[in-house]
Design an enzyme around this catalytic site. Structure first.
Site, PDB file in Angstrom:
ATOM      1  CB  VAL A 120      -1.374  -0.564   0.760  1.00  0.00           C
ATOM      2  CG1 VAL A 120      -2.016  -1.281   1.196  1.00  0.00           C
ATOM      3  CG2 VAL A 120      -0.149   0.199   2.757  1.00  0.00           C
ATOM      4  CG  HIS A 176      -3.709  -5.941   0.248  1.00  0.00           C
ATOM      5  ND1 HIS A 176      -2.338  -7.417   0.875  1.00  0.00           N
ATOM      6  CD2 HIS A 176      -4.548  -7.181   0.126  1.00  0.00           C
ATOM      7  CE1 HIS A 176      -2.769  -8.141   0.850  1.00  0.00           C
ATOM      8  NE2 HIS A 176      -4.350  -8.422   0.946  1.00  0.00           N
ATOM      9  CB  CYS A 182     -20.342  10.748   4.131  1.00  0.00           C
ATOM     10  SG  CYS A 182     -18.614  11.062   3.852  1.00  0.00           S
ATOM     11  CG  ASN A 216      10.793 -14.223   0.392  1.00  0.00           C
ATOM     12  OD1 ASN A 216      11.529 -14.410   0.760  1.00  0.00           O
ATOM     13  ND2 ASN A 216       9.913 -14.619   0.038  1.00  0.00           N
TER      14      ASN A 216
HETATM   15  P1  OAD Z   1       5.796 -10.466   4.815  1.00  0.00           P
HETATM   16  O1  OAD Z   1       6.365  -9.225   5.811  1.00  0.00           O
HETATM   17  O2  OAD Z   1       4.237 -11.213   5.618  1.00  0.00           O
HETATM   18  O3  OAD Z   1       6.370 -11.232   3.940  1.00  0.00           O
HETATM   19  C1  OAD Z   1       7.359 -10.323   3.666  1.00  0.00           C
HETATM   20  C2  OAD Z   1       8.151 -11.837   3.057  1.00  0.00           C
HETATM   21  O4  OAD Z   1       8.874 -10.764   1.943  1.00  0.00           O
HETATM   22  C3  OAD Z   1       9.405 -12.651   3.867  1.00  0.00           C
HETATM   23  O5  OAD Z   1       8.901 -13.718   3.494  1.00  0.00           O
HETATM   24  C4  OAD Z   1      10.411 -11.795   3.129  1.00  0.00           C
HETATM   25  O6  OAD Z   1      11.062 -13.244   3.613  1.00  0.00           O
HETATM   26  C5  OAD Z   1      10.676 -11.425   1.966  1.00  0.00           C
HETATM   27  N1  OAD Z   1      11.865 -10.210   2.045  1.00  0.00           N
HETATM   28  C6  OAD Z   1      11.713  -9.371   3.088  1.00  0.00           C
HETATM   29  N2  OAD Z   1      13.258  -8.855   2.676  1.00  0.00           N
HETATM   30  C7  OAD Z   1      13.641  -9.032   1.121  1.00  0.00           C
HETATM   31  C8  OAD Z   1      13.991  -8.677   0.161  1.00  0.00           C
HETATM   32  N3  OAD Z   1      14.989  -7.507   0.833  1.00  0.00           N
HETATM   33  N4  OAD Z   1      14.465  -9.852  -0.909  1.00  0.00           N
HETATM   34  C9  OAD Z   1      12.587 -10.603  -0.741  1.00  0.00           C
HETATM   35  N5  OAD Z   1      12.545 -10.695  -0.076  1.00  0.00           N
HETATM   36  C10 OAD Z   1      12.538 -10.428   0.960  1.00  0.00           C
HETATM   37  O7  OAD Z   1       4.720  -9.590   3.416  1.00  0.00           O
HETATM   38  P2  OAD Z   1       3.254  -9.617   2.938  1.00  0.00           P
HETATM   39  O8  OAD Z   1       3.873 -11.148   2.377  1.00  0.00           O
HETATM   40  O9  OAD Z   1       3.341  -9.028   1.712  1.00  0.00           O
HETATM   41  O10 OAD Z   1      -1.911  -7.269   4.289  1.00  0.00           O
HETATM   42  O11 OAD Z   1       2.628  -9.766   3.533  1.00  0.00           O
HETATM   43  C11 OAD Z   1       1.190  -9.646   2.775  1.00  0.00           C
HETATM   44  C12 OAD Z   1       0.198  -9.024   3.969  1.00  0.00           C
HETATM   45  O12 OAD Z   1       0.086  -9.096   5.157  1.00  0.00           O
HETATM   46  C13 OAD Z   1       0.400  -7.490   3.227  1.00  0.00           C
HETATM   47  O13 OAD Z   1      -0.111  -6.866   2.223  1.00  0.00           O
HETATM   48  C14 OAD Z   1      -0.474  -7.047   4.544  1.00  0.00           C
HETATM   49  C15 OAD Z   1       0.385  -7.687   5.806  1.00  0.00           C
HETATM   50  O14 OAD Z   1      -0.848  -7.926   7.085  1.00  0.00           O
HETATM   51  C16 OAD Z   1      -2.897  -6.283   5.225  1.00  0.00           C
HETATM   52  O15 OAD Z   1      -2.777  -5.300   5.998  1.00  0.00           O
HETATM   53  C17 OAD Z   1      -3.911  -6.353   4.169  1.00  0.00           C
END
Ligand code: OAD
Length: 244
Positions: free
Chosen positions: A102, A118, A129, A212
């Site tokens: 986001v 998201h 509103c 990842n």
């Molecule tokens: P996460 O915080 O769950 O996962 C982040 C991922 O990025 C992990 O698998 C890490 O291993 C990987 N990672 C970290 N640094 C990295 C880098 N430099 N290069 C490559 N990979 C890296 O985040 P999301 O999967 O985006 O939703 O989480 C999904 C949703 O959960 C978010 O959109 C949010 C959250 O709660 C809502 O708020 C609805």
């Protein structure tokens, strides 16, 4: 052939590519991920704050967290991973960017037509509103922010238990079911329904490449897992064309 070379060939040869990104792509821009180290904020888990119930219980606490994230993001800049994706979109017309983020860093890197599953932290929505408007101030001058009608505003993001924006979600599903290659970048692949796009694409015949730092539940669906920082791997996968 190394994993990177193989994945680069798949991307180059595919007529259509989709990219699904998560918080990991913005980690190198200094924005904390949700589930990694530093995922807790004042001992609260994101899953406990990003819900309609949490907002109803204590909207000030939820807003303090979002205001903090807005301040982190305001200080951040897109990194080479965001720019590599924008480059791929420009070079390949059949390229769809789907993000769970986001933060708006893909927009700032020059990506267009982004399917934001998201929502957008830079938009506010009135809980009374339903009016919606952009607001880029960080920090916000007053918490919780209010609408002109006097109602309390909420962040323009999707919370756990809420539906995804229907247009973005149906376009993302269509893309997942029709692309030749799906690139999954920096997501823990545990939040549904976004994570379901990965097995959906795989079942429809796409080649799946994961970028990842760690293994995730998506790794088993991937034909190729590239372990490391997306800010380093993506520029290697999507090099700058020689004539630019
Ligand atoms: P996460 O915080 O769950 O996962 C982040 C991922 O990025 C992990 O698998 C890490 O291993 C990987 N990672 C970290 N640094 C990295 C880098 N430099 N290069 C490559 N990979 C890296 O985040 P999301 O999967 O985006 O939703 O989480 C999904 C949703 O959960 C978010 O959109 C949010 C959250 O709660 C809502 O708020 C609805």
């Amino acid at each position: 052939m190394s994993g990177i070379e193989q994945a680069r060939t798949w991307i180059e040869q595919a007529r259509s590519v989709a990219i699904l990104t998560g918080a990991g792509i913005s980690a190198e821009s200094g924005i904390p991920t949700f589930r990694g180290t530093g995922g807790l904020w004042r001992n609260h888990r994101p899953e406990d704050l990003a819900t309609p119930e949490a907002f109803a219980r204590d909207c000030l606490l939820v807003w303090e967290w979002y205001d903090q994230r807005r301040q982190w993001i305001a200080k951040a800049a897109p990194n080479p991973g965001h720019f590599a994706i924008a480059r791929l979109q420009r070079s390949k017309p059949g390229c769809t960017l789907i993000t769970q983020n986001v933060d708006g860093l893909h927009d700032r890197a020059g990506s267009a037509g982004i399917l934001k599953l998201h929502g957008d932290i830079w938009r506010l929505r009135c809980t009374t509103c339903r009016a919606e408007w952009p607001d880029r101030r960080a920090p916000l001058p007053r918490l919780p922010p209010k609408c002109q009608c006097g109602g309390i505003a909420r962040p323009g993001v999707v919370w756990f238990g809420e539906d995804l924006p229907p247009g973005a979600w149906s376009s993302a599903q269509e893309a997942a079911q029709s692309v030749e290659t799906l690139l999954v970048v920096g997501t823990s692949a545990v939040v549904y329904p976004a994570a379901s796009l990965i097995p959906l694409a795989r079942a429809a015949g796409a080649t799946v490449v994961e970028v990842n730092t760690e293994e995730t539940p998506a790794s088993t669906a991937a034909h190729c897992c590239l372990r490391g920082l997306s800010g380093e791997i993506l520029p290697a996968l999507i090099p700058v064309p020689p004539d630019s």
